[in-house]
Design a protein around this motif. Structure first.
Motif, mmCIF file in Angstrom:
data_model
loop_
_atom_site.group_PDB
_atom_site.id
_atom_site.type_symbol
_atom_site.label_atom_id
_atom_site.label_comp_id
_atom_site.label_asym_id
_atom_site.label_seq_id
_atom_site.Cartn_x
_atom_site.Cartn_y
_atom_site.Cartn_z
ATOM 1 N N LYS A 58 0.815 -1.214 0.000
ATOM 2 C CA LYS A 58 0.000 0.000 0.000
ATOM 3 C C LYS A 58 0.852 1.268 0.000
ATOM 4 C CE LYS A 58 -3.792 -2.200 2.532
ATOM 5 N NZ LYS A 58 -4.610 -2.172 3.785
ATOM 6 N N VAL A 59 2.161 1.132 0.150
ATOM 7 C CA VAL A 59 3.057 2.284 0.217
ATOM 8 C C VAL A 59 3.722 2.492 -1.137
ATOM 9 C CG1 VAL A 59 5.128 3.233 1.300
ATOM 10 C CG2 VAL A 59 3.478 1.952 2.674
ATOM 11 N N ALA A 60 3.581 3.673 -1.695
ATOM 12 C CA ALA A 60 4.214 3.982 -2.986
ATOM 13 C C ALA A 60 5.729 4.054 -2.822
ATOM 14 C CB ALA A 60 3.679 5.305 -3.523
ATOM 15 N N VAL A 61 6.440 3.396 -3.706
ATOM 16 C CA VAL A 61 7.901 3.422 -3.678
ATOM 17 C C VAL A 61 8.381 4.682 -4.381
ATOM 18 C CG1 VAL A 61 10.005 2.212 -4.326
ATOM 19 C CG2 VAL A 61 7.958 0.905 -3.709
ATOM 20 N N PRO A 62 9.230 5.496 -3.744
ATOM 21 C CA PRO A 62 9.726 6.711 -4.410
ATOM 22 C C PRO A 62 10.384 6.396 -5.749
ATOM 23 C CG PRO A 62 10.322 6.719 -2.079
ATOM 24 C CD PRO A 62 9.763 5.361 -2.372
ATOM 25 N N ALA A 63 10.273 7.334 -6.663
ATOM 26 C CA ALA A 63 10.885 7.146 -7.983
ATOM 27 C C ALA A 63 12.398 7.262 -7.927
ATOM 28 C CB ALA A 63 10.323 8.165 -8.969
ATOM 29 N N ARG A 64 12.890 8.060 -6.955
ATOM 30 C CA ARG A 64 14.334 8.233 -6.803
ATOM 31 C C ARG A 64 14.671 8.274 -5.319
ATOM 32 N NH1 ARG A 64 16.982 12.975 -9.316
ATOM 33 N NH2 ARG A 64 15.452 14.139 -8.089
ATOM 34 N N LEU A 65 15.893 7.822 -5.002
ATOM 35 C CA LEU A 65 16.364 7.837 -3.625
ATOM 36 C C LEU A 65 17.686 8.583 -3.531
ATOM 37 C CD1 LEU A 65 15.833 4.086 -2.615
ATOM 38 C CD2 LEU A 65 14.291 5.999 -2.138
ATOM 39 N N ARG A 66 17.928 9.139 -2.344
ATOM 40 C CA ARG A 66 19.255 9.640 -1.983
ATOM 41 C C ARG A 66 19.679 8.979 -0.686
ATOM 42 N NH1 ARG A 66 21.544 13.914 -4.593
ATOM 43 N NH2 ARG A 66 20.194 15.117 -5.989
ATOM 44 N N HIS A 67 20.989 9.013 -0.409
ATOM 45 C CA HIS A 67 21.509 8.384 0.795
ATOM 46 C C HIS A 67 22.389 9.359 1.569
ATOM 47 C CE1 HIS A 67 20.375 5.099 -1.872
ATOM 48 N NE2 HIS A 67 20.108 4.433 -0.769
ATOM 49 N N ARG A 68 22.188 9.336 2.855
ATOM 50 C CA ARG A 68 22.957 10.188 3.767
ATOM 51 C C ARG A 68 23.711 9.254 4.704
ATOM 52 N NH1 ARG A 68 19.126 14.788 5.698
ATOM 53 N NH2 ARG A 68 18.224 13.075 6.871
ATOM 54 N N VAL A 69 25.031 9.260 4.611
ATOM 55 C CA VAL A 69 25.872 8.392 5.435
ATOM 56 C C VAL A 69 26.354 9.198 6.635
ATOM 57 C CG1 VAL A 69 27.932 6.934 5.497
ATOM 58 C CG2 VAL A 69 26.551 7.074 3.404
#
Length: 408
Positions: free
Chosen positions: A161-172
């Protein structure tokens, strides 16, 4: 389920491609509740936009000198009522001093960075990291010395039921700084809707993606490039109703339920590799295991067939029964065609079919690609059988591909 499909090729045996988002509601939420997450997978959420008054962090100069890179971007992969993203972050410390990775935040790249889609805390980071260069502190994989690198193996699971984002970013998250990675897409690979590779029931998708799977963690440097050909590979093993893989002498390959089972073409295509003549191994027992032939890059797959599916994708079958390979290089095959039978050749401890889709026709010098199967049934634990369509089976489930067909 409003998934956009594109069909190419002739009417019979055409290949379907899923190229649209698969973040919509899927049937099978009840099933998802009974199938545990693969080890190392984190449940994700959509993340919420930042409040209007949120303070925007100012960039620092010089930027933090830790590289965050994703060599192979993921594609939303449906399985048992969830959507998964499987991928790796390659981290490398280019700064003049050691740094320690304390956490990883996954962000929706198209929303302000307020609420992460997922967060890996200290324990999850420690479990997901694998060192690239050993350095002087091999006991602490989170600590990257000068010039050192590590790979974080990520698996995000989204409720249907949760839409998956089209793009991701990562914060380390580091000791006193944050290293930001570039945006990555989540619908990178057009996924083939494949037919069944096997027939019959009581198959298990062994070594499907998790941090316990040598397939998932199988980063190999081949031809000068670090690759994971087995990222989505499955070792198809067959058990009886008591979850035993054989009846009789465990050192006899013919005692195993998987041995000699029919192997089918999952799609139309051209055979680019067909090898036979490798002997079966004596299955591994408590007495130990020794392969019939030394394991090398040439012998690791044993008797094998690789089919060019088009569009830079190849279906590969390994560890086949000696003398059973019924096609040769250059042959055209049709979906559902009998190709060979399950064996125990190459680097196989006991009879099973190793199946994978890759971007090159090579067992190790390639990148593993996601795939889905058009229809099958699964059950988890003591649950009833449930029909699934357009999914990838993984985890502790049993799969039924349906009865044999006369034409095979």
């Amino acid at each position: 389920m409003p998934i956009k499909l594109f069909r190419t090729g002739a009417r019979h045996g055409a290949i379907d491609f899923i190229v649209a988002a698969i973040g919509c509601a899927l049937a099978g939420n009840a099933l998802a509740a009974t199938v545990p997450l693969p080890y190392g997978c984190e449940m994700a959420s959509k993340g919420k936009p930042a409040p209007a008054a949120a303070v925007v962090a100012q960039p620092v100069f010089p930027p933090v000198q830790v590289q965050v890179r994703t060599p192979v971007q993921p594609t939303v992969l449906p399985s048992a009522g969830r959507n998964y993203l499987l991928y790796e972050l390659h981290l490398q410390n280019f700064s003049a001093e050691a740094v320690t990775v304390h956490g990883i935040e996954v962000l929706d790249a198209d929303q302000p960075p307020s609420t992460p889609v997922a967060e890996l805390k200290e324990a999850q980071v420690a479990a997901s990291l694998r060192q690239v260069t050993i350095g002087d502190n091999p006991g602490n994989l989170q600590r990257l010395g000068v010039g050192q690198g590590a790979v974080a193996f990520l698996c995000l699971a989204f409720d249907a039921k949760v839409a998956v984002p089209a793009r991701l970013r990562h914060r380390v998250l580091l000791d006193k700084a944050v290293a930001d990675g570039p945006a990555i897409d989540t619908r990178t690979t057009p996924m083939l809707v494949l037919g069944r590779p096997l027939v019959g029931t009581n198959w298990t998708p062994g070594n499907s993606p998790s941090l316990h799977s040598h397939h998932r963690m199988g980063l190999w440097v081949v031809d000068g490039t670090a690759q994971i050909s087995r990222r989505y590979a499955i070792d198809w093993k067959k058990f009886n109703s008591q979850r035993k893989p054989y009846a009789g002498d465990p050192r006899d390959v013919r005692a195993y339920y998987a041995y000699g089972q029919k192997v089918l073409a999952v799609a139309d295509g051209e055979v680019v590799t067909a090898r036979d003549g490798f002997p079966d191994n004596i299955p591994k027992t408590e007495a130990g295991f020794e392969a019939a032939l030394p394991v090398t890059l040439d012998t690791i797959g044993g008797n094998q067939i690789i089919i060019d599916l088009g569009n830079g994708q190849f279906a590969a079958y390994y560890h086949l029964q000696p003398g059973s390979v019924g096609v040769k290089t250059g042959d055209r095959v049709r979906r559902g065609q009998l190709l060979a039978r399950v064996g125990n050749s190459g680097d196989a401890r006991w009879p099973h079919l190793h199946f994978q889709v890759t971007d090159k026709a090579d067992v190790m010098a390639s990148e593993g690609l996601p795939q889905i199967f058009d229809s099958y049934r699964i059950k988890s634990g003591n649950q009833e059988w449930e029909a699934r369509t357009g999914e990838y089976p993984m985890g502790d489930v049993v799969v039924d591909f349906g009865a044999d067909a006369q034409e095979n």
